[in-house]
Design an enzyme around this catalytic site. Structure first.
Site, PDB file in Angstrom:
ATOM      1  N   HIS A  53       0.834  -1.209   0.000  1.00  0.00           N
ATOM      2  CA  HIS A  53       0.000   0.000   0.000  1.00  0.00           C
ATOM      3  C   HIS A  53       0.868   1.258   0.000  1.00  0.00           C
ATOM      4  CE1 HIS A  53      -3.696   2.263   1.395  1.00  0.00           C
ATOM      5  NE2 HIS A  53      -2.748   3.092   1.803  1.00  0.00           N
ATOM      6  N   GLU A  54       1.791   1.341   0.958  1.00  0.00           N
ATOM      7  CA  GLU A  54       2.600   2.558   1.080  1.00  0.00           C
ATOM      8  C   GLU A  54       3.574   2.717  -0.089  1.00  0.00           C
ATOM      9  OE1 GLU A  54       1.574   4.662   2.970  1.00  0.00           O
ATOM     10  OE2 GLU A  54       0.476   3.555   4.490  1.00  0.00           O
TER      11      GLU A  54
ATOM     12  N   HIS B 164       1.751   4.470  -2.853  1.00  0.00           N
ATOM     13  CA  HIS B 164       1.841   5.924  -2.699  1.00  0.00           C
ATOM     14  C   HIS B 164       3.201   6.440  -3.168  1.00  0.00           C
ATOM     15  CE1 HIS B 164      -1.894   6.543  -0.641  1.00  0.00           C
ATOM     16  NE2 HIS B 164      -1.565   5.853   0.429  1.00  0.00           N
TER      17      HIS B 164
ATOM     18  N   HIS C 197       3.733   6.424  -6.892  1.00  0.00           N
ATOM     19  CA  HIS C 197       2.895   7.483  -7.462  1.00  0.00           C
ATOM     20  C   HIS C 197       3.649   8.821  -7.369  1.00  0.00           C
ATOM     21  CE1 HIS C 197      -1.419   9.421  -7.490  1.00  0.00           C
ATOM     22  NE2 HIS C 197      -0.690   9.799  -8.518  1.00  0.00           N
TER      23      HIS C 197
END
Length: 600
Positions: A388-389, A392, A395
């Site tokens: 998940h992190e 980020h 991105h």
């Protein structure tokens, strides 16, 4: 669980490389001192933006320079503060960075008004005479579209100066929650003690030992119960400052102000709540299934995290977690995997919990590279948090690589898509490798929990946040009793009759830091719905879908978030992605029921 170590006891290989931003605290201080010239440089441009296209361009470029410099000043101070929130030196460095930012905001408070004062034909002439200025057309158009909410220079300066005050409730809550609150040890069924910390609480809730789960649950919420009135007062102050800011800028509500900043229509927020509420019977069905499969007379909230299929649970060492994430995200192509490896190998990540470390997990940016905070304990949830992190982070990495400084930052609405798409792809990978019935049931249960905790629970958070904001707008008091009554009722509505909504869960609002992020939580739910749609497209269509998705990740804020997502193949202005995701949730319940019946 072992007790967390002191920071100095950690292996540096598992800590983030803050020296990539500044080599030392002294270098940070030098950069801060140099940045103190920015307010004077801003004031020197005041009154001249309409003089020539060069003057306007100089101002916009100075804004980019300030943005990048402050990004690094804040990143270094925040990373140092969060790795041990007890250290006064880093609390002070953060305060210094915030003080400078307030001064910069005040010094540039005139800027938007001057941009608004430039006649449209003059601005078009500027674009024609200075082609470099066209880079900023979207930014200037965005400022000019908010004409109604931009105040006079004096009023803008006053609001900018109040920033340190309006940040107060969030700062107070963070200090109380991370630095001051301590929880009694929990006791397992054998009488052994286990430390209860923010970082380790989820691991305890995943335990198969029900006595340990209950003890940890009562330990955590017992402490929040002692501070319930303080937590209510701080949350009330947060809602009041948001209302003040919205009214000062002539918005009809704090929600309207928050969503206008991110260019998301208010209907998207309300549509999420109404669509999820229409599908609450599916969540009630899952709650009833969990109660049945756990074989308990009463299902409590300390029972909703533990895996239903106990013997498929396992501990995953961190190095193995990295390999699992690399394999799971292989559908995104070698370019994406190479960036993942770069982050894994070059200390982007602060891996393990230590005493005083900020709880939870996040990704944050710097001009050097992104930084990830984890509190890794080896659970499957921790593996997904890593994916998940890093979603980020990549991105951010791609936006910074492909966008000019003005458009590198992206709004949170699209940020949560990048992170949860990684989780969805990882889950599909794990399911594709599974051969055993019980292991598949375990993974499906985890997938169901992702839906429950992200799409349903975050929507419940969003409804709570909206309701307390509207209560504040009506002048109603946000007492601890009122907040607990509201939160208990929402849990009863969302989870249905097969779970006990006890006094402890009624206090959960007091431990959710995201309620200080200004209508942030709904984006987890919308992001999850979009991510399910995108992951399915990537797996079905391959390279064309991957290309669209990487273009989306590279888009920064070069377009509004709804447009960016449409380019990737998802329309979040429609309820369709949410309905499709909830339909998948229902089909997973069907499969779970069948697997467990076959097992029996």
């Amino acid at each position: 669980m072992n007790a967390p170590k002191e920071r100095k006891e950690l292996d540096p290989a598992y800590t983030w490389a803050t020296e990539d931003i500044f080599p030392s605290d002294e270098a940070w201080q030098e950069a801060l001192n140099a940045a103190k010239s920015y307010p004077q440089r801003q004031k020197a441009l005041e009154g001249h933006l309409a003089d020539s296209p060069k003057a306007l361009l100089d101002d916009l470029r100075l804004g980019d320079e300030i943005s990048l410099a402050c990004q690094d000043l804040f990143s270094y101070a925040c990373r140092k503060r969060d790795q041990d929130t007890r250290v006064a030196k880093y609390q002070d460095m953060y305060a210094q960075a915030m003080g400078l930012m307030v001064e910069i905001d005040r010094a540039g408070a005139w800027e938007d008004n001057e941009i608004l004062s430039i006649p449209e034909n003059t601005l078009e002439d500027f674009y024609a005479r200075e082609p470099a200025l066209t880079l900023y057309r979207r930014k200037l158009d965005r400022i000019r579209s908010r004409r109604e909410h931009i105040l006079s220079p004096a009023e803008e300066s006053l609001l900018a100066g109040a920033r340190a005050v309006t940040e107060g409730p969030g700062d107070i809550y963070a200090t109380l929650n991370n630095a001051d609150l301590r929880f009694p040890d929990a006791t397992d069924s054998q009488g052994a003690s286990h430390p209860v910390t923010h970082g380790g609480f989820t691991s305890l809730m995943n335990s198969q030992d029900r006595a340990l789960r209950k003890s940890a649950y009562e330990s955590l919420y017992g402490v929040y119960g002692q501070f319930r009135n303080t937590c209510a007062a701080v949350l009330s102050a947060q809602m009041k400052q948001l209302l003040f800011s919205a009214q000062a800028r002539r918005y009809p509500s704090p929600l309207a102000a928050a969503l206008d900043r991110t260019e998301v229509p208010e209907a998207v927020y309300r549509n999420l709540i109404s669509t999820v509420r229409a599908n609450l019977p599916t969540l009630h069905r899952y709650t009833a299934l969990r109660k049945k499969l756990l074989g308990v007379d009463e299902l409590h909230f300390y029972d909703i995290y533990t895996p239903i299929v106990a013997d498929a649970d396992r501990t995953v060492p961190y190095e193995q977690a990295q390999q699992i994430v690399l394999e799971g995200l292989a559908p995104l192509g070698e370019e994406y995997q190479a960036m993942l490896r770069e982050g894994f190998q070059n200390r982007w990540i602060d891996v393990y919990e230590n005493v005083g470390k900020r709880s939870g997990g996040y990704s944050s940016s710097s001009t050097a590279h992104p930084f990830v905070l984890l509190n890794y304990h080896g659970t499957l949830n921790d593996v997904f948090t890593l994916a998940h992190e890093m979603g980020h982070s990549l991105h951010t990495y791609l936006s910074q690589a492909h966008q000019p400084a003005a458009y590198q930052p992206y709004v949170i609405f699209v940020a949560e898509v990048a992170s949860t798409c990684n989780e969805a792809l990882l889950m599909e990978h794990l399911l594709s490798k599974t051969t055993g019935r019980r292991e598949r049931a375990y993974l499906i249960n985890y997938f169901l929990e992702q839906f429950r905790s992200t799409l349903y629970r975050q929507t419940m958070f969003a409804e709570f946040e909206l309701t307390v904001s509207e209560m504040t707008q009506r002048g109603e008091g946000l007492t601890a009793d009122a907040l607990c009554a509201l939160y208990r009722k929402l849990n009863e509505d969302y989870y249905g009759p097969d779970i006990v909504a006890d006094d402890q869960i009624a206090l959960e609002w007091a431990r959710v830091p995201h309620f200080y992020y200004n209508f942030y939580v709904y984006q987890y739910a919308t992001g999850y719905a979009a991510a399910i749609a995108l992951s399915q497209r990537i797996l079905k269509e391959g390279e064309p879908a991957v290309r669209d998705y990487l273009n989306f990740l590279s888009g920064g804020s070069s377009a509004d978030p709804i447009t960016l997502l449409r380019g990737a193949g998802v329309d979040m202005a429609s309820p369709q992605p949410i309905e499709q995701a909830l339909a998948l949730f229902g089909s997973l319940i069907d499969e779970m029921e069948q697997l467990m019946e076959d097992e029996a």
